[in-house]
Design a protein around this motif. Sequence first.
Motif, PDB file in Angstrom:
ATOM      1  N   ILE A   1       6.254  39.606  12.077  1.00 35.74           N
ATOM      2  CA  ILE A   1       7.391  38.922  12.694  1.00 35.74           C
ATOM      3  C   ILE A   1       7.699  37.617  11.967  1.00 35.74           C
ATOM      4  CG2 ILE A   1       8.143  37.733  14.794  1.00 35.74           C
ATOM      5  CD1 ILE A   1       6.663  39.943  16.328  1.00 35.74           C
ATOM      6  N   HIS A   2       6.666  36.881  11.614  1.00 32.19           N
ATOM      7  CA  HIS A   2       6.896  35.627  10.892  1.00 32.19           C
ATOM      8  C   HIS A   2       7.471  35.883   9.505  1.00 32.19           C
ATOM      9  CE1 HIS A   2       4.460  33.870  14.086  1.00 32.19           C
ATOM     10  NE2 HIS A   2       5.038  32.732  13.751  1.00 32.19           N
ATOM     11  N   TYR A   3       7.005  36.940   8.843  1.00 28.47           N
ATOM     12  CA  TYR A   3       7.557  37.280   7.531  1.00 28.47           C
ATOM     13  C   TYR A   3       9.034  37.627   7.647  1.00 28.47           C
ATOM     14  CZ  TYR A   3       8.664  39.926   3.344  1.00 28.47           C
ATOM     15  OH  TYR A   3       9.280  40.397   2.218  1.00 28.47           O
ATOM     16  N   VAL A   4       9.375  38.449   8.629  1.00 26.37           N
ATOM     17  CA  VAL A   4      10.776  38.854   8.814  1.00 26.37           C
ATOM     18  C   VAL A   4      11.644  37.643   9.124  1.00 26.37           C
ATOM     19  CG1 VAL A   4      12.335  40.165  10.301  1.00 26.37           C
ATOM     20  CG2 VAL A   4      10.237  41.223   9.490  1.00 26.37           C
ATOM     21  N   ALA A   5      11.197  36.812  10.045  1.00 33.35           N
ATOM     22  CA  ALA A   5      11.993  35.635  10.409  1.00 33.35           C
ATOM     23  C   ALA A   5      12.140  34.684   9.233  1.00 33.35           C
ATOM     24  CB  ALA A   5      11.348  34.928  11.601  1.00 33.35           C
TER      25      ALA A   5
ATOM     26  N   ILE B   1      15.770  40.818  -3.156  1.00 32.72           N
ATOM     27  CA  ILE B   1      14.579  41.657  -3.356  1.00 32.72           C
ATOM     28  C   ILE B   1      13.552  41.402  -2.256  1.00 32.72           C
ATOM     29  CG2 ILE B   1      12.583  41.974  -4.882  1.00 32.72           C
ATOM     30  CD1 ILE B   1      14.560  41.663  -7.246  1.00 32.72           C
ATOM     31  N   VAL B   2      13.419  40.161  -1.817  1.00 36.82           N
ATOM     32  CA  VAL B   2      12.487  39.831  -0.732  1.00 36.82           C
ATOM     33  C   VAL B   2      12.926  40.507   0.569  1.00 36.82           C
ATOM     34  CG1 VAL B   2      11.641  37.910   0.688  1.00 36.82           C
ATOM     35  CG2 VAL B   2      11.713  37.688  -1.788  1.00 36.82           C
ATOM     36  N   GLN B   3      14.236  40.707   0.752  1.00 37.56           N
ATOM     37  CA  GLN B   3      14.756  41.337   1.964  1.00 37.56           C
ATOM     38  C   GLN B   3      14.567  42.865   1.971  1.00 37.56           C
ATOM     39  OE1 GLN B   3      16.155  39.482   4.459  1.00 37.56           O
ATOM     40  NE2 GLN B   3      15.904  37.633   3.265  1.00 37.56           N
ATOM     41  N   LEU B   4      14.432  43.479   0.800  1.00 33.85           N
ATOM     42  CA  LEU B   4      14.393  44.942   0.719  1.00 33.85           C
ATOM     43  C   LEU B   4      13.323  45.603   1.588  1.00 33.85           C
ATOM     44  CD1 LEU B   4      15.227  45.875  -2.978  1.00 33.85           C
ATOM     45  CD2 LEU B   4      16.602  46.207  -0.937  1.00 33.85           C
ATOM     46  N   PRO B   5      12.051  45.167   1.546  1.00 36.28           N
ATOM     47  CA  PRO B   5      11.059  45.847   2.398  1.00 36.28           C
ATOM     48  C   PRO B   5      11.405  45.785   3.883  1.00 36.28           C
ATOM     49  CG  PRO B   5       9.977  44.314   0.890  1.00 36.28           C
ATOM     50  CD  PRO B   5      11.447  44.129   0.731  1.00 36.28           C
ATOM     51  N   ILE B   6      11.989  44.687   4.305  1.00 36.67           N
ATOM     52  CA  ILE B   6      12.361  44.538   5.715  1.00 36.67           C
ATOM     53  C   ILE B   6      13.442  45.544   6.078  1.00 36.67           C
ATOM     54  CG2 ILE B   6      13.352  42.962   7.420  1.00 36.67           C
ATOM     55  CD1 ILE B   6      12.233  40.662   5.656  1.00 36.67           C
ATOM     56  N   LEU B   7      14.469  45.644   5.246  1.00 38.79           N
ATOM     57  CA  LEU B   7      15.579  46.542   5.560  1.00 38.79           C
ATOM     58  C   LEU B   7      15.193  48.004   5.414  1.00 38.79           C
ATOM     59  CD1 LEU B   7      18.398  45.731   6.546  1.00 38.79           C
ATOM     60  CD2 LEU B   7      17.228  43.864   5.495  1.00 38.79           C
ATOM     61  N   ILE B   8      14.355  48.323   4.443  1.00 39.47           N
ATOM     62  CA  ILE B   8      13.888  49.713   4.308  1.00 39.47           C
ATOM     63  C   ILE B   8      13.088  50.102   5.537  1.00 39.47           C
ATOM     64  CG2 ILE B   8      12.317  51.192   3.004  1.00 39.47           C
ATOM     65  CD1 ILE B   8      13.322  49.712   0.466  1.00 39.47           C
ATOM     66  N   THR B   9      12.224  49.207   6.009  1.00 39.14           N
ATOM     67  CA  THR B   9      11.471  49.469   7.241  1.00 39.14           C
ATOM     68  C   THR B   9      12.409  49.596   8.431  1.00 39.14           C
ATOM     69  OG1 THR B   9       9.590  48.259   6.356  1.00 39.14           O
ATOM     70  CG2 THR B   9       9.632  48.620   8.733  1.00 39.14           C
ATOM     71  N   ALA B  10      13.407  48.719   8.510  1.00 39.13           N
ATOM     72  CA  ALA B  10      14.348  48.766   9.626  1.00 39.13           C
ATOM     73  C   ALA B  10      15.129  50.068   9.641  1.00 39.13           C
ATOM     74  CB  ALA B  10      15.310  47.577   9.557  1.00 39.13           C
ATOM     75  N   VAL B  11      15.565  50.528   8.486  1.00 37.41           N
ATOM     76  CA  VAL B  11      16.376  51.757   8.433  1.00 37.41           C
ATOM     77  C   VAL B  11      15.529  52.990   8.698  1.00 37.41           C
ATOM     78  CG1 VAL B  11      17.708  53.259   6.890  1.00 37.41           C
ATOM     79  CG2 VAL B  11      18.169  50.814   6.942  1.00 37.41           C
ATOM     80  N   PHE B  12      14.441  53.142   7.957  1.00 34.72           N
ATOM     81  CA  PHE B  12      13.715  54.409   7.980  1.00 34.72           C
ATOM     82  C   PHE B  12      12.643  54.517   9.050  1.00 34.72           C
ATOM     83  CE2 PHE B  12      15.368  54.149   3.620  1.00 34.72           C
ATOM     84  CZ  PHE B  12      16.147  55.295   3.653  1.00 34.72           C
ATOM     85  N   PHE B  13      12.131  53.400   9.549  1.00 39.38           N
ATOM     86  CA  PHE B  13      11.046  53.484  10.519  1.00 39.38           C
ATOM     87  C   PHE B  13      11.424  53.005  11.912  1.00 39.38           C
ATOM     88  CE2 PHE B  13       8.888  53.065   6.382  1.00 39.38           C
ATOM     89  CZ  PHE B  13       8.240  54.291   6.382  1.00 39.38           C
ATOM     90  N   VAL B  14      12.289  52.021  12.012  1.00 44.67           N
ATOM     91  CA  VAL B  14      12.622  51.464  13.324  1.00 44.67           C
ATOM     92  C   VAL B  14      13.874  52.116  13.891  1.00 44.67           C
ATOM     93  CG1 VAL B  14      13.222  49.362  14.577  1.00 44.67           C
ATOM     94  CG2 VAL B  14      11.486  49.275  12.791  1.00 44.67           C
ATOM     95  N   ASN B  15      14.979  52.037  13.166  1.00 42.08           N
ATOM     96  CA  ASN B  15      16.263  52.473  13.717  1.00 42.08           C
ATOM     97  C   ASN B  15      16.458  53.981  13.719  1.00 42.08           C
ATOM     98  OD1 ASN B  15      17.144  49.877  14.321  1.00 42.08           O
ATOM     99  ND2 ASN B  15      17.801  49.554  12.232  1.00 42.08           N
ATOM    100  N   LEU B  16      15.859  54.712  12.801  1.00 43.59           N
ATOM    101  CA  LEU B  16      16.014  56.173  12.816  1.00 43.59           C
ATOM    102  C   LEU B  16      15.284  56.808  13.994  1.00 43.59           C
ATOM    103  CD1 LEU B  16      15.964  57.458   9.141  1.00 43.59           C
ATOM    104  CD2 LEU B  16      17.807  57.557  10.801  1.00 43.59           C
ATOM    105  N   ARG B  17      14.279  56.125  14.534  1.00 44.92           N
ATOM    106  CA  ARG B  17      13.594  56.652  15.723  1.00 44.92           C
ATOM    107  C   ARG B  17      14.526  56.697  16.921  1.00 44.92           C
ATOM    108  NH1 ARG B  17       8.745  53.442  17.388  1.00 44.92           N
ATOM    109  NH2 ARG B  17      10.027  51.701  16.752  1.00 44.92           N
ATOM    110  N   MET B  18      15.550  55.844  16.914  1.00 47.13           N
ATOM    111  CA  MET B  18      16.493  55.786  18.029  1.00 47.13           C
ATOM    112  C   MET B  18      17.613  56.807  17.885  1.00 47.13           C
ATOM    113  SD  MET B  18      16.825  51.733  18.481  1.00 47.13           S
ATOM    114  CE  MET B  18      15.449  50.697  18.120  1.00 47.13           C
ATOM    115  N   GLY B  19      17.633  57.533  16.787  1.00 52.49           N
ATOM    116  CA  GLY B  19      18.642  58.576  16.612  1.00 52.49           C
ATOM    117  C   GLY B  19      19.724  58.182  15.628  1.00 52.49           C
ATOM    118  N   PHE B  20      20.247  59.183  14.945  1.00 51.92           N
ATOM    119  CA  PHE B  20      21.288  58.984  13.934  1.00 51.92           C
ATOM    120  C   PHE B  20      22.630  59.316  14.565  1.00 51.92           C
ATOM    121  CE2 PHE B  20      23.612  59.991  10.002  1.00 51.92           C
ATOM    122  CZ  PHE B  20      23.302  58.851   9.290  1.00 51.92           C
ATOM    123  N   SER B  21      23.177  58.352  15.302  1.00 53.14           N
ATOM    124  CA  SER B  21      24.463  58.569  15.949  1.00 53.14           C
ATOM    125  C   SER B  21      25.334  57.341  15.764  1.00 53.14           C
ATOM    126  CB  SER B  21      24.280  58.839  17.445  1.00 53.14           C
ATOM    127  OG  SER B  21      23.871  57.672  18.109  1.00 53.14           O
TER     128      SER B  21
END
Length: 144
Positions: free
Chosen positions: A61-65, A86-106
């Motif tokens: 959380i501290h890294y993301v913030a 480049i520093v933002q990439l791991p956060i956004l890749i995690t957000a797209v593929f691990f966090v937000n896709l669990r909620m459904g692709f709609s």
Amino acid sequence: MKIIDKIEQWGDAHHPAWLDFLRIGLGALLFFKGVSFISDTARIMELVSGLDIQLWTVTAIHYVAFAHIFGGFMIAIGALTRLAAIVQLPILITAVFFVNLRMGFSYLNSELWLSLLTLFLLVLFIVVGSGTMSTDEYMRKHNR
């Protein structure tokens, strides 16, 4: 290294002015997203702890913030834009593929679409750079 230099030269040569305004908007979005992470840490801890990744939730959380607030500010003013993206990439890749896709692709999952758009823009600014209305360009011109 030659390929990276060629990509950087191509990006610097093909950078229309409207991309600078898009970069400033992306930086502001990331900055305010970082502020919202700090404001609602309970929700973020819930999201990160549900990933089943063996890392410390508080550290993540501290890294993301930190990355969103300072990286977003740097992207907005155009200082070290490629590095900040480049520093933002791991956060956004995690957000797209691990966090937000669990909620459904709609179309109702607005966080997924925002994350996808942000990821696309970060990759774009890694390639094209910060542009003419940026701190990087100011330093390049006035460094001599």
